[in-house]
Design a protein around this motif. Structure first.
Motif, PDB file in Angstrom:
ATOM      1  N   VAL A   1     -14.199 -31.207 -22.913  1.00 12.76           N
ATOM      2  CA  VAL A   1     -14.148 -29.681 -22.692  1.00 12.76           C
ATOM      3  C   VAL A   1     -14.948 -29.224 -23.684  1.00 12.76           C
ATOM      4  N   CYS A   2     -15.931 -28.364 -23.339  1.00 15.95           N
ATOM      5  CA  CYS A   2     -16.564 -27.761 -24.722  1.00 15.95           C
ATOM      6  C   CYS A   2     -15.925 -26.268 -24.719  1.00 15.95           C
ATOM      7  N   LEU A   3     -15.609 -25.826 -25.908  1.00 11.85           N
ATOM      8  CA  LEU A   3     -15.297 -24.478 -26.272  1.00 11.85           C
ATOM      9  C   LEU A   3     -16.409 -23.808 -26.788  1.00 11.85           C
ATOM     10  N   GLU A   4     -16.811 -22.740 -26.124  1.00  8.43           N
ATOM     11  CA  GLU A   4     -17.875 -21.838 -26.505  1.00  8.43           C
ATOM     12  C   GLU A   4     -17.241 -20.777 -27.327  1.00  8.43           C
ATOM     13  N   ILE A   5     -17.715 -20.632 -28.267  1.00  9.71           N
ATOM     14  CA  ILE A   5     -17.157 -19.433 -29.251  1.00  9.71           C
ATOM     15  C   ILE A   5     -18.116 -19.129 -30.578  1.00  9.71           C
ATOM     16  N   GLU A   6     -17.814 -17.893 -31.003  1.00  8.36           N
ATOM     17  CA  GLU A   6     -18.694 -17.480 -32.046  1.00  8.36           C
ATOM     18  C   GLU A   6     -17.726 -17.633 -33.457  1.00  8.36           C
ATOM     19  N   ILE A   7     -18.478 -18.846 -34.216  1.00 12.97           N
ATOM     20  CA  ILE A   7     -17.569 -19.302 -35.288  1.00 12.97           C
ATOM     21  C   ILE A   7     -17.358 -18.185 -36.435  1.00 12.97           C
ATOM     22  N   GLY A   8     -18.379 -17.403 -36.547  1.00 14.11           N
ATOM     23  CA  GLY A   8     -18.096 -16.402 -37.624  1.00 14.11           C
ATOM     24  C   GLY A   8     -18.306 -16.912 -38.840  1.00 14.11           C
ATOM     25  N   THR A   9     -17.286 -16.391 -39.845  1.00 12.71           N
ATOM     26  CA  THR A   9     -17.334 -16.530 -41.355  1.00 12.71           C
ATOM     27  C   THR A   9     -16.648 -18.084 -41.470  1.00 12.71           C
ATOM     28  N   GLY A  10     -15.761 -18.530 -40.735  1.00  8.52           N
ATOM     29  CA  GLY A  10     -15.201 -19.735 -40.839  1.00  8.52           C
ATOM     30  C   GLY A  10     -15.980 -20.980 -40.684  1.00  8.52           C
ATOM     31  N   SER A  11     -15.374 -22.326 -40.739  1.00  7.93           N
ATOM     32  CA  SER A  11     -16.278 -23.420 -40.490  1.00  7.93           C
ATOM     33  C   SER A  11     -15.911 -24.000 -39.029  1.00  7.93           C
ATOM     34  N   GLU A  12     -16.507 -24.873 -38.646  1.00 12.59           N
ATOM     35  CA  GLU A  12     -16.091 -25.485 -37.333  1.00 12.59           C
ATOM     36  C   GLU A  12     -14.977 -26.089 -37.511  1.00 12.59           C
ATOM     37  N   VAL A  13     -14.702 -27.001 -38.577  1.00 13.29           N
ATOM     38  CA  VAL A  13     -13.634 -27.645 -38.997  1.00 13.29           C
ATOM     39  C   VAL A  13     -12.275 -26.939 -39.000  1.00 13.29           C
ATOM     40  N   GLU A  14     -12.503 -25.623 -39.506  1.00 13.27           N
ATOM     41  CA  GLU A  14     -11.512 -24.667 -39.596  1.00 13.27           C
ATOM     42  C   GLU A  14     -10.780 -24.392 -38.262  1.00 13.27           C
ATOM     43  N   LEU A  15     -11.975 -24.110 -37.487  1.00 18.28           N
ATOM     44  CA  LEU A  15     -11.676 -23.635 -36.381  1.00 18.28           C
ATOM     45  C   LEU A  15     -10.836 -24.787 -35.278  1.00 18.28           C
ATOM     46  N   LEU A  16     -11.341 -25.983 -35.420  1.00 12.96           N
ATOM     47  CA  LEU A  16     -10.814 -26.973 -34.876  1.00 12.96           C
ATOM     48  C   LEU A  16      -9.289 -27.244 -35.225  1.00 12.96           C
ATOM     49  N   LEU A  17      -9.291 -27.193 -36.725  1.00 13.61           N
ATOM     50  CA  LEU A  17      -7.921 -27.384 -37.008  1.00 13.61           C
ATOM     51  C   LEU A  17      -6.698 -26.378 -36.401  1.00 13.61           C
ATOM     52  N   ARG A  18      -7.390 -24.940 -36.455  1.00 18.17           N
ATOM     53  CA  ARG A  18      -6.654 -23.771 -35.752  1.00 18.17           C
ATOM     54  C   ARG A  18      -6.344 -24.130 -34.270  1.00 18.17           C
TER      55      ARG A  18
END
Length: 370
Positions: free
Chosen positions: A107-124
């Protein structure tokens, strides 16, 4: 210049060839290919029904597909609570029509990453999925493509979720569209993938080829048949365009207009399977050639600047990615594994040519202990 070596026969390969039935060697048929005439046993078509039975057995069941849909629905609910504008896309073999009941879910999550990092987003994302009672949730942030891996208890599916890998989404759609043009592509690619898995040449971690690479090889092969079975969608006026990180993914996707494209070619799955293995065993020029479904033809390594090893990219068997055109799907193959792959192509071609029951011997699992 590092080029593929001519494979030497191993003793086990020679034994395989010596024990094959010789009774059918004189019964041959000439089949026309883009490279000239070659000979095939005249009764090859009698194996078509057995091969089609194998193909049917590999197709995912309706129950499998409905479990997959329920999993995506559950994931979508979890994700959109946190990120209402995010979108989930299935990609890879679970979505491109070439999957089996054993295919994991990508699965691919298409999302605006914004000010955070990709790693932070994955951890969340991992936190959210644990909170929603998904099992064995793990954020793998050090991988080449960072992912969250999880298990869905309801379906027993293993699921990998990546962020914004939209090139993979585009090539999934391309392969799915090719699969709708002529049913022989799905038959050929499914059987080739099944063979490759059983024979141990479908393991990128061992330096062999991915399922995706084998599907591209099958598409290219059917583009090169005479008469052609598949068109070159990227050479036609584009009706679908997606731009990903400055890479334009564009091609003709109105494939319902192309359903009769290969009707003039009457080859059965048995003839095509033998010709596929014969091509890769004896006809493909590993020193010079690159297969390109983007161009619908063979192009040269020189043109791609893939004549020498650069870093870990060896270019011994060259398979151009249709959108990420600097990416060679065969780059991980080394001098040892190219020999193994080519020996397996030779073994498969010989089994189909000479054996009394090739649908058994062709798919005998490779025994690593021998």
């Amino acid at each position: 210049s590092e080029v593929a070596e001519t494979p030497k026969k191993s003793s086990s390969s020679s034994t395989d060839h010596n024990t094959m039935s010789q009774s059918n060697q004189s019964r041959r048929l000439q089949i026309r290919t883009h490279t000239g005439w070659m000979e095939c046993r005249h009764d090859i078509g009698t194996f078509a029904s057995s091969l089609l039975s194998i193909y049917e057995s590999l197709k995912p069941s309706e129950e499998h597909m409905s479990k997959q849909s329920r999993l995506i629905d559950s994931l979508t609910k979890s994700v959109t609570k946190e990120w209402p504008n995010a979108q989930l896309h299935l990609y890879g073999s679970c979505a491109n029509s070439f999957g089996t009941s054993h295919s994991d879910v990508d699965v691919c999550l298409e999302i605006e990453i914004g000010t955070g990092s990709e790693v932070e987003l994955l951890l969340r994302l991992a936190e959210i999925l644990r909170g929603d009672n998904f099992d064995s949730v793990e954020a793998i942030t050090s991988a080449r493509v960072p992912i969250v891996r999880m298990l869905d208890a309801g379906s027993d599916f293993s699921c990998d979720i990546c962020i914004n890998n939209l090139l993979a989404v585009a090539n999934t759609k391309l392969l799915k569209d090719y699969a709708q043009i002529d049913g022989r592509l799905l038959q050929l690619a499914s059987i080739v993938k099944h063979w490759a898995k059983l024979r141990g040449v479908n393991e990128t971690y061992r330096g062999t080829l991915s399922s995706y690479a084998y599907v591209l090889m099958c598409i290219s092969f059917l583009q090169l048949r005479e008469p052609k079975i598949l068109p070159c969608l990227q050479a036609m006026e584009p009706t679908y365009t997606m731009v990903v990180d400055d890479t334009e993914c564009a091609y003709f996707d109105e494939v319902h207009q192309l359903r009769d494209f290969g009707a003039e070619n009457k080859e059965t799955i048995a003839e095509l399977l033998w010709a596929f293995f014969h091509y890769w065993a004896f006809q493909h020029d590993y020193r010079k050639d690159v297969i390109s479904i983007r161009m619908g033809k063979i192009i040269s390594k020189k043109e791609k600047n893939w004549t020498t090893r650069i870093g870990n990219d060896r270019h011994l068997i060259c398979i151009e990615d249709p959108f990420e055109t600097g990416h060679d799907l065969g780059r991980i193959v080394d001098r040892q594994t190219i020999r193994i792959i080519r020996e397996e192509f030779e073994r498969a071609a010989a089994m189909l040519q000479h054996d009394d029951d090739p649908c058994v011997t062709l798919f005998e699992p490779y025994n690593y202990e021998n």
